[in-house]
Design a protein around this motif. Structure first.
Motif, mmCIF file in Angstrom:
data_model
loop_
_atom_site.group_PDB
_atom_site.id
_atom_site.type_symbol
_atom_site.label_atom_id
_atom_site.label_comp_id
_atom_site.label_asym_id
_atom_site.label_seq_id
_atom_site.Cartn_x
_atom_site.Cartn_y
_atom_site.Cartn_z
ATOM 1 N N LEU A 112 -10.669 1.971 -2.438
ATOM 2 C CA LEU A 112 -10.089 2.150 -1.110
ATOM 3 C C LEU A 112 -11.031 1.561 -0.072
ATOM 4 N N SER A 139 -4.403 -0.607 7.582
ATOM 5 C CA SER A 139 -3.868 -0.114 6.320
ATOM 6 C C SER A 139 -3.004 1.108 6.616
ATOM 7 N N MET A 161 -10.773 5.441 -5.099
ATOM 8 C CA MET A 161 -9.327 5.634 -5.065
ATOM 9 C C MET A 161 -8.893 5.911 -6.505
ATOM 10 N N GLN A 212 0.816 -1.214 0.000
ATOM 11 C CA GLN A 212 0.000 0.000 0.000
ATOM 12 C C GLN A 212 0.854 1.271 0.000
ATOM 13 N N ASP A 239 -1.314 2.332 -5.350
ATOM 14 C CA ASP A 239 -2.726 2.630 -5.126
ATOM 15 C C ASP A 239 -3.546 1.432 -5.582
ATOM 16 N N TYR A 253 -3.075 3.925 5.522
ATOM 17 C CA TYR A 253 -3.843 5.166 5.546
ATOM 18 C C TYR A 253 -4.459 5.428 6.917
ATOM 19 N N LEU A 256 -3.851 11.181 1.985
ATOM 20 C CA LEU A 256 -3.396 9.833 2.311
ATOM 21 C C LEU A 256 -1.885 9.778 2.558
ATOM 22 N N SER A 292 -10.117 -3.731 -3.881
ATOM 23 C CA SER A 292 -9.502 -2.894 -2.841
ATOM 24 C C SER A 292 -8.332 -3.624 -2.195
#
Length: 508
Positions: free
Chosen positions: A74, A500, A84, A66, A70, A502, A220, A167
């Motif tokens: 998402l 994740s 995303m 990740q 990308d 993010y 992000l 995703s």
């Protein structure tokens, strides 16, 4: 926005100018600007074997990918799918055509443009690269570019998990110029928020990334530097967290006590369930397991709450069902379907003609020796002998598939309903090696496949069936013990062992 014909079995991905605003991530302000001088160091269990996106895995093994790749969709911390690289998507009435718009303002770190041709190149590559998650695109029979910003994914049959997979590993997009080259195996080339600092990275020790200039979604990109320290040993991870070498890492209930003593913060999350997989339900090799009363007796033999408290220090929730809450297939009435009742277990064994005893042969693996000893005693109390055999080998997957084991104590992922069904229930599932099924069960599985957004609800009927028939003897959903220091905020990721990337942000 362009939508494909509803009468054909295809999924269509279309790029459009709507991409500039649909995700809300095209601006250059937000999290990235606030984190201009920050670094994040994560302790992870394994190094990446290949940076080819088609070789990406899931769970804690997805996290490093990740950083540089990308995905098309998402997955939010609560499991919701958001834009995303794709900005909008829609199924047709029969759930056989998925139409998705793609961003038009994204480039890869080598300068190549992300477009429909790049999406096709990645999806084709993923299907033929024989990666660990290749089955994610099993339903896709052909990918075709319709025009400059449209590709078609021809589906052999509906797949309720396709959006989820986009995703995950299947949705990771690498530069088409780098795919199928030797270079991408050691140095990733993606459109993600970070680029590898190869000079600072050391194989099986640490991998270092720097924030990519001009990344399209600064919200992000919350750190200027991201480091993964490879710490396979649990004690090493604990010491690294407590001493400040890493900001966050995955521990267990015992080492978690040491982390809490050092004021580390727990971000717990129930991702897996543990228990017995009673695999030989037709009695092919172990005749006793053919009788549902024997399988039910096994379930009644366990004092789940006491075992959880004594062995796992209470870190989890006792359960009698193999589907997790976040899947949508969870049923409250099944949670305590098999309460601790040794007398009932003995009565069921007697009724089934196995009063003289039943034997379960299971392999062992590192870390569960003390747990198996407790389970052995509780089974013995009702007249069932647990024979603990050799440790699982690196041929484990093929051993399961070849019906080497009639029973197995294991830990399984509580995924999306169609993912879970194809992992442990359907005749295609690895953890249904004896291909057990009935017309009634198959009808319930078929209903899930065609249920679209109602797949979770339809899967409740599958859950009820396998619990009533005691296909498994689940004991508890266990907490993933993810700890971090006070320099970072961490939000757990549903159905994932680690968050994740993010989900991390500098603490204010």
């Amino acid at each position: 926005m362009k939508f494909g014909p509803k009468s054909t079995v295809v999924a269509v991905l279309t790029a459009s100018a709507l991409a500039l605003t649909a995700c809300g991530g095209g601006s250059n302000n937000g999290g990235g600007a606030d984190a201009a001088a920050t670094a994040l160091t994560l302790g992870t269990l394994n190094d990446v074997r290949s940076w080819d996106p088609a070789q990406a895995h899931v769970g804690h093994l997805l996290q490093p990918y990740q950083a540089v790749y990308d995905s098309l969709l998402l997955r939010e911390p609560d499991g919701k799918l958001s834009p995303m690289l794709a900005t909008a998507w829609k199924y047709n009435d029969t759930n056989t055509v998925l139409t998705v718009d793609l961003r038009t303002d994204v480039t890869f770190s080598d300068g190549a443009k992300f477009d429909a041709a790049a999406a096709k190149a990645n999806l084709d590559h993923f299907k033929k690269a024989n990666g660990p998650q290749m089955p994610q695109l099993t339903a896709v029979s052909e990918v075709k570019v319709v025009d400059a910003d449209t590709v078609e994914l021809n589906l052999a049959s509906p797949d309720p998990s396709l959006e989820y997979y986009l995703s995950q590993a299947a949705g990771l997009m690498g530069s088409p110029k780098a795919l199928e080259t030797e270079g991408i195996k050691t140095e990733p080339v993606g459109s993600g928020p970070y680029v590898m600092d190869k000079a600072s990275s050391v194989k099986d020790s640490q991998t270092v990334f720097n924030a990519r200039e001009g990344y399209w979604n600064k919200d992000l990109q919350k750190y200027t530097k991201l480091t993964f320290k490879i710490l396979a040993d649990l004690t090493a991870r604990t010491n690294a967290l407590v001493s400040g070498q890493v900001d966050a890492t995955l521990l267990d209930p015992k080492t978690g006590k040491q982390a809490e003593g050092a004021k580390m913060i727990l971000a717990s999350n129930e991702v897996d369930w543990q228990g017995f997989l009673l695999l030989d339900r037709d009695g092919t090799k172990n005749p006793a397991l053919k009788d549902v009363r024997v399988r039910q007796a096994i379930n009644y033999a366990f004092d789940r709450k006491t075992i959880l408290d004594q062995v796992l220090l209470g870190q989890g929730t006792p359960t009698s069902q193999p589907f997790g809450k976040a899947s949508g297939a969870w049923v409250e009435d099944l949670e305590n379907k098999y309460p601790y009742d040794p007398a009932k277990a003995k009565a069921l064994l007697k009724e089934a003609g196995f009063e003289s005893g039943v034997t379960l042969d299971v392999p062992t693996y590192s870390g569960i020796e003390s747990l198996l000893a407790v389970l052995k005693q509780q089974l013995a109390d009702v007249g069932i002998t647990l024979n603990i055999g050799a440790a699982l080998a690196n041929t484990f997957t093929s051993d399961v598939a070849s019906q080497k084991y009639t029973s197995l104590y294991f830990q399984l992922f509580q995924g999306e309903p169609w993912v879970a069904i194809n992992q442990m229930v359907s005749t295609k599932a690895l953890y249904n090696p004896f291909k057990n099924t009935t017309p009634e069960l198959q009808a319930k599985i078929d209903a899930v496949q065609t249920a679209g957004t109602e797949a979770g609800k339809a899967a409740q009927e599958v859950n009820k069936y396998v619990v009533d028939q005691a296909w498994f003897a689940p004991l508890f959903r266990i907490n993933q013990m993810y700890y971090h220091n006070d320099k970072v905020n961490v939000e757990p990721q549903v159905q994932q062992a680690v968050p994740s990337i993010y989900n991390y942000s500098p603490a204010k």
